[in-house]
Motif scaffolding. Sequence first.
Motif, short mmCIF file in Angstrom:
data_model
loop_
_atom_site.label_atom_id
_atom_site.label_comp_id
_atom_site.label_asym_id
_atom_site.label_seq_id
_atom_site.Cartn_x
_atom_site.Cartn_y
_atom_site.Cartn_z
N ILE A 77 1.00 -1.14 0.02
CA ILE A 77 0.07 0.07 0.01
C ILE A 77 0.88 1.27 -0.09
CG2 ILE A 77 -1.84 1.23 1.17
CD1 ILE A 77 -2.62 -1.46 2.46
N PRO A 78 1.11 1.88 -1.18
CA PRO A 78 1.95 2.98 -1.19
C PRO A 78 1.34 4.43 -0.47
CG PRO A 78 0.88 2.69 -3.35
CD PRO A 78 0.51 1.42 -2.45
N LEU A 79 1.75 4.73 0.43
CA LEU A 79 1.29 5.88 1.27
C LEU A 79 1.15 7.26 0.72
CD1 LEU A 79 2.72 4.93 5.06
CD2 LEU A 79 0.37 4.29 3.90
N GLN A 80 2.16 7.21 -0.23
CA GLN A 80 2.09 8.86 -0.94
C GLN A 80 0.94 8.64 -2.00
OE1 GLN A 80 4.35 6.19 -1.30
NE2 GLN A 80 4.88 6.08 -3.42
N ARG A 81 0.23 7.63 -2.19
CA ARG A 81 -0.84 7.49 -3.01
C ARG A 81 -2.36 7.28 -2.47
NH1 ARG A 81 0.08 3.76 -8.33
NH2 ARG A 81 -1.69 5.09 -8.81
N VAL A 82 -2.08 7.44 -1.07
CA VAL A 82 -3.38 7.22 -0.19
C VAL A 82 -4.27 8.35 -0.53
CG1 VAL A 82 -4.43 7.32 2.01
CG2 VAL A 82 -2.22 6.11 1.60
N GLN A 83 -5.64 7.88 -0.87
CA GLN A 83 -6.82 8.79 -1.13
C GLN A 83 -7.68 8.78 0.24
OE1 GLN A 83 -7.25 10.50 -4.13
NE2 GLN A 83 -5.12 9.49 -4.24
N THR A 84 -8.20 7.82 0.66
CA THR A 84 -9.01 8.05 1.95
C THR A 84 -8.69 6.63 2.54
OG1 THR A 84 -10.89 6.88 0.70
CG2 THR A 84 -10.91 9.12 0.73
N LEU A 85 -9.10 6.76 4.07
CA LEU A 85 -8.99 5.61 4.97
C LEU A 85 -10.72 5.65 5.53
CD1 LEU A 85 -5.88 7.16 5.19
CD2 LEU A 85 -6.10 5.57 7.07
N THR A 86 -10.83 4.22 5.76
CA THR A 86 -12.11 4.06 6.40
C THR A 86 -12.01 3.05 7.39
OG1 THR A 86 -13.11 4.25 4.14
CG2 THR A 86 -14.41 3.02 5.91
N VAL A 87 -12.40 3.35 8.64
CA VAL A 87 -12.55 2.62 9.93
C VAL A 87 -14.12 1.71 9.73
CG1 VAL A 87 -12.60 2.21 12.41
CG2 VAL A 87 -10.88 3.77 11.13
N ARG A 88 -13.89 0.67 9.66
CA ARG A 88 -15.46 -0.09 9.70
C ARG A 88 -15.29 -0.98 11.13
NH1 ARG A 88 -16.88 -1.09 4.33
NH2 ARG A 88 -15.30 -0.24 2.85
N GLU A 89 -16.63 -0.82 11.58
CA GLU A 89 -16.82 -1.32 12.83
C GLU A 89 -18.59 -1.87 12.92
OE1 GLU A 89 -15.54 1.45 16.22
OE2 GLU A 89 -16.20 2.69 14.47
N ASN A 90 -18.49 -3.19 12.74
CA ASN A 90 -20.04 -3.86 12.86
C ASN A 90 -20.51 -3.76 14.45
OD1 ASN A 90 -19.17 -6.11 14.26
ND2 ASN A 90 -18.98 -7.12 12.12
N VAL A 91 -21.59 -4.14 14.51
CA VAL A 91 -22.32 -3.82 16.11
C VAL A 91 -21.43 -4.81 17.00
CG1 VAL A 91 -24.41 -4.46 17.39
CG2 VAL A 91 -24.51 -3.60 15.04
N LEU A 92 -21.00 -6.18 16.55
CA LEU A 92 -20.51 -6.83 17.42
C LEU A 92 -19.18 -6.38 17.98
CD1 LEU A 92 -20.49 -9.30 19.09
CD2 LEU A 92 -19.82 -10.72 17.23
N GLN A 93 -18.59 -5.74 16.88
CA GLN A 93 -17.00 -5.34 17.15
C GLN A 93 -16.93 -4.27 17.69
OE1 GLN A 93 -16.01 -4.73 12.83
NE2 GLN A 93 -14.58 -6.44 12.80
N ARG A 94 -18.09 -3.13 17.74
CA ARG A 94 -17.95 -2.06 18.70
C ARG A 94 -18.30 -2.59 19.99
NH1 ARG A 94 -21.65 0.20 14.50
NH2 ARG A 94 -23.19 0.14 15.88
N ALA A 95 -19.01 -3.66 20.15
CA ALA A 95 -19.34 -4.02 21.69
C ALA A 95 -18.00 -4.70 22.41
CB ALA A 95 -20.34 -5.13 21.69
N LEU A 96 -17.14 -5.34 21.39
CA LEU A 96 -16.12 -5.87 21.90
C LEU A 96 -14.69 -4.98 21.81
CD1 LEU A 96 -16.64 -9.47 20.43
CD2 LEU A 96 -17.21 -8.75 22.84
#
Length: 291
Positions: A77-96
């Motif tokens: 993953i070339p960091l100089q070409r990063v466009q966006t970042l997305t943090v994903r959390e489903n319901v169970l992940q958020r609870a844990l």
Amino acid sequence: LLAAAAPLGGPERLILRELTPDQALALAAVGLPAIAAGGWLLGAALAVNDQYGFTLRRDAGDLHYDRGLLTSLSGTIPLQRVQTLTVRENVLQRALGYAGLSIDTAGYGGQESGGQRSAIPMAGRDRVSTLAADVTGVTVDAKFQRPPERARRRYAARYALVVATITVVAFALARTVGNFSLWWTPPLLFAAVPPAAHLTWRHRGYAAREDHLLVRSGFWTRRTTVVPYDRLQTIERRASLFQRRRDLASVVTDTASGAVLGNGGAVVYDLDANVADRLRDDLRAELTART
């Protein structure tokens, strides 16, 4: 399946042409959860195969990952070409206390996660936040500005309309097909409309930082997207007929990433129309200043 559906009025034998609407509903009540559980188990097995042995390292300004059980995969993953970042959390992940992080890079057309590459499939949320901050210089734990409360009423009206449509269809079936005494069950879903509308409203919002825009949306799977101002390509203000009736509008931001090209960009939903105008103008000014 028949034994589980029997207490709900299910059929004694599974002969499709002889099923009454009541019997079909009883079968659906026990069959659909079983199908959902089977799909979840299959998805878990595929995820284990896909992400087995996942490692991530940083070298010369790039992120390198290795993963896979039956088929190994290595990538950069070339960091100089990063466009966006997305943090994903489903319901169970958020609870844990877990989350995942995907990174969009310019021109990437891969298939994983809809065109995104996983920097972290799943880890403690603190570790995910730390990597996101290391890549972008901004924390994803911001104070988000939510849509106005009339947007919540819009969500309630939308969900109530869906339930009402299902109720009308069920009533029509009861009058035309017959043997359908449970047509009154869909209106029970009206009880879920207020909490569903509230949760939709609560998990939407945005935060404008000095160099980045943060956009959050989704309850079952909440997505927090970090959009650097210097990666913006286009900014649009959109308002449907129903949004205009409530003086609302959405702001759509596009970047050059492959995932955004497929998904339509990060959307700030249902802002007050004047706030949407100001946000659009501010983003355009930031884009012009960095061009």
